[in-house]
Design a protein around this motif. Structure first.
Motif, PDB file in Angstrom:
ATOM      1  N   GLY A   1      40.560  34.477  34.225  1.00 53.20           N
ATOM      2  CA  GLY A   1      39.974  33.259  33.598  1.00 53.20           C
ATOM      3  C   GLY A   1      41.336  32.598  32.909  1.00 53.20           C
ATOM      4  O   GLY A   1      42.463  33.111  32.984  1.00 53.20           O
ATOM      5  N   ASN A   2      41.342  31.133  32.703  1.00 52.46           N
ATOM      6  CA  ASN A   2      42.267  30.483  31.988  1.00 52.46           C
ATOM      7  C   ASN A   2      41.734  29.561  30.896  1.00 52.46           C
ATOM      8  O   ASN A   2      40.771  29.043  31.116  1.00 52.46           O
ATOM      9  N   VAL A   3      42.420  29.486  29.881  1.00 52.79           N
ATOM     10  CA  VAL A   3      42.177  28.526  28.957  1.00 52.79           C
ATOM     11  C   VAL A   3      43.405  27.743  28.448  1.00 52.79           C
ATOM     12  O   VAL A   3      44.343  28.237  28.006  1.00 52.79           O
TER      13      VAL A   3
ATOM     14  N   ASN B   1      46.392  30.028  27.741  1.00 47.89           N
ATOM     15  CA  ASN B   1      46.205  31.600  28.240  1.00 47.89           C
ATOM     16  C   ASN B   1      45.889  31.556  29.736  1.00 47.89           C
ATOM     17  O   ASN B   1      44.598  30.921  30.252  1.00 47.89           O
ATOM     18  N   THR B   2      46.706  31.999  30.540  1.00 49.65           N
ATOM     19  CA  THR B   2      46.639  31.655  31.865  1.00 49.65           C
ATOM     20  C   THR B   2      45.850  33.256  32.801  1.00 49.65           C
ATOM     21  O   THR B   2      45.456  32.756  33.896  1.00 49.65           O
ATOM     22  N   ASP B   3      46.066  34.323  32.254  1.00 52.74           N
ATOM     23  CA  ASP B   3      45.577  35.385  32.782  1.00 52.74           C
ATOM     24  C   ASP B   3      44.609  36.037  32.083  1.00 52.74           C
ATOM     25  O   ASP B   3      44.953  37.445  31.615  1.00 52.74           O
ATOM     26  N   LEU B   4      43.415  35.435  31.699  1.00 50.11           N
ATOM     27  CA  LEU B   4      42.522  36.352  31.002  1.00 50.11           C
ATOM     28  C   LEU B   4      41.435  37.281  32.045  1.00 50.11           C
ATOM     29  O   LEU B   4      41.360  36.836  33.152  1.00 50.11           O
ATOM     30  N   GLU B   5      41.562  38.612  31.841  1.00 47.74           N
ATOM     31  CA  GLU B   5      40.914  39.633  32.714  1.00 47.74           C
ATOM     32  C   GLU B   5      40.085  40.555  31.896  1.00 47.74           C
ATOM     33  O   GLU B   5      39.976  40.700  30.653  1.00 47.74           O
TER      34      GLU B   5
ATOM     35  N   GLU C   1      42.477  43.382  23.646  1.00 51.05           N
ATOM     36  CA  GLU C   1      43.061  43.011  22.810  1.00 51.05           C
ATOM     37  C   GLU C   1      44.601  42.614  22.768  1.00 51.05           C
ATOM     38  O   GLU C   1      45.119  41.662  22.327  1.00 51.05           O
ATOM     39  N   ILE C   2      45.234  43.565  23.568  1.00 50.93           N
ATOM     40  CA  ILE C   2      46.795  43.452  23.831  1.00 50.93           C
ATOM     41  C   ILE C   2      47.035  42.528  25.109  1.00 50.93           C
ATOM     42  O   ILE C   2      47.933  41.760  24.924  1.00 50.93           O
ATOM     43  N   ASN C   3      46.498  42.770  26.050  1.00 54.12           N
ATOM     44  CA  ASN C   3      46.786  42.146  27.297  1.00 54.12           C
ATOM     45  C   ASN C   3      46.281  40.779  27.566  1.00 54.12           C
ATOM     46  O   ASN C   3      47.006  40.001  28.208  1.00 54.12           O
ATOM     47  N   ASN C   4      45.278  40.245  26.873  1.00 56.87           N
ATOM     48  CA  ASN C   4      44.759  39.037  27.074  1.00 56.87           C
ATOM     49  C   ASN C   4      45.350  37.873  26.104  1.00 56.87           C
ATOM     50  O   ASN C   4      44.843  37.609  25.177  1.00 56.87           O
TER      51      ASN C   4
ATOM     52  N   LEU D   1      43.769  36.103  22.644  1.00 58.70           N
ATOM     53  CA  LEU D   1      42.305  35.360  22.536  1.00 58.70           C
ATOM     54  C   LEU D   1      41.291  36.550  22.986  1.00 58.70           C
ATOM     55  O   LEU D   1      41.330  37.177  23.973  1.00 58.70           O
ATOM     56  N   GLN D   2      40.327  36.644  21.914  1.00 54.33           N
ATOM     57  CA  GLN D   2      39.422  37.769  22.033  1.00 54.33           C
ATOM     58  C   GLN D   2      37.955  37.041  22.395  1.00 54.33           C
ATOM     59  O   GLN D   2      37.648  36.077  21.635  1.00 54.33           O
ATOM     60  N   SER D   3      37.584  37.227  23.434  1.00 56.02           N
ATOM     61  CA  SER D   3      36.510  36.465  24.196  1.00 56.02           C
ATOM     62  C   SER D   3      35.446  37.331  24.909  1.00 56.02           C
ATOM     63  O   SER D   3      35.594  38.708  24.819  1.00 56.02           O
TER      64      SER D   3
END
Length: 263
Positions: A117-119, A92-96, A48-51, A35-37
């Protein structure tokens, strides 16, 4: 009088539907979704790779190469097109935050690194898949075609639920634990929501048996919303809508393959 007419109507409808020779497949997939946010820095490789996280989906396919009794190899709709209906779950549990500002050894940088963040997302969509090789030739059990690449385009409706936390503590008790641009309550849009999305992609099928295909697919998904991730800071770097890359693999089973008739 109404009962016989209803029965006749149902019988005629069933016979008409069977005469169309629609072909049905079902499939299951597992993959990775990036997810690109507003988390991270756009264009930054680490963002781009880690999220990313896992995705799971099930699908139904409807194809038309046996739609009529007379096979027409030159008819694109009959022989190259499938309609795919898909239900996909993404978590997505670990948006950073990544990038230049998050890496700075300042309190602002520490706030960015601590913010997580998480989605969770449920997507229901319809896609058109155009196959480069004729489907009748690919599915036919005596065919020597193993690979059949395809392009896909579709639209979907997404139900999502998002949240945010900080490693520095409970930001709901002390909002200053969040980066400054997210401290205004109007700059967060947390909770559940819905939005449309479109996606394009490409993939391929590989024939494992006459009834079973392996599928690999890559697609780009664009959401018509900027609040999927829950962040809506009124700053330049947070102005774009969310989008995602999806890479998935799975298997597809042919439910009702029937030998085509040639005239």
């Amino acid at each position: 009088m109404k009962t016989p007419i209803t029965i006749i109507f149902i019988i005629v409808f069933i016979l008409e539907f069977k005469a169309q020779h629609f072909t049905h497949d079902i499939g299951g997939f597992v993959g990775s979704s990036s997810l690109q946010s507003d988390y991270g820095e756009r264009g930054h490789f680490g963002s781009e790779i880690n999220n990313k996280n896992m995705s799971f989906s099930v699908a139904h396919y409807l194809s038309f190469y046996n739609r009529t009794l007379r096979w027409d190899p030159n008819n694109v709709l009959h022989n190259h097109l499938m309609v795919k209906t898909e239900l996909q779950y993404i978590k997505n549990t670990d948006l950073e935050h990544y990038g230049y500002y998050a890496s700075k050894q300042t309190y602002g940088g520490e706030q960015l690194r601590a913010m997580k963040g998480n989605v969770r997302m449920l997507n229901l969509g319809v896609n058109l898949e155009y196959f480069l090789r004729p489907l009748e030739e690919f599915v036919y059990p005596y065919s020597d075609i193993s690979f059949n690449p395809f392009f896909t385009f579709g639209i979907q409706y997404s139900f999502f639920n998002n949240g945010v936390n900080s490693d520095l503590g409970d930001w709901k008790q002390d909002v200053t634990l969040l980066p400054k641009k997210y401290q205004d309550e109007n700059h967060l849009a947390l909770g559940s929501g819905e939005t449309f999305a479109v996606n394009i992609g490409l993939g391929t099928r590989y024939k494992l048996t006459k009834k079973l295909d392996f599928v690999a697919q890559f697609n780009y998904m664009y959401f018509f919303s900027d609040r999927v991730d829950g962040l809506q800071a009124a700053v330049f770097e947070n102005k774009n809508n969310e989008w995602a890359f999806n890479l998935k693999v799975g298997v597809v089973y042919h439910l009702n393959f029937s030998t085509p008739l040639f005239y």
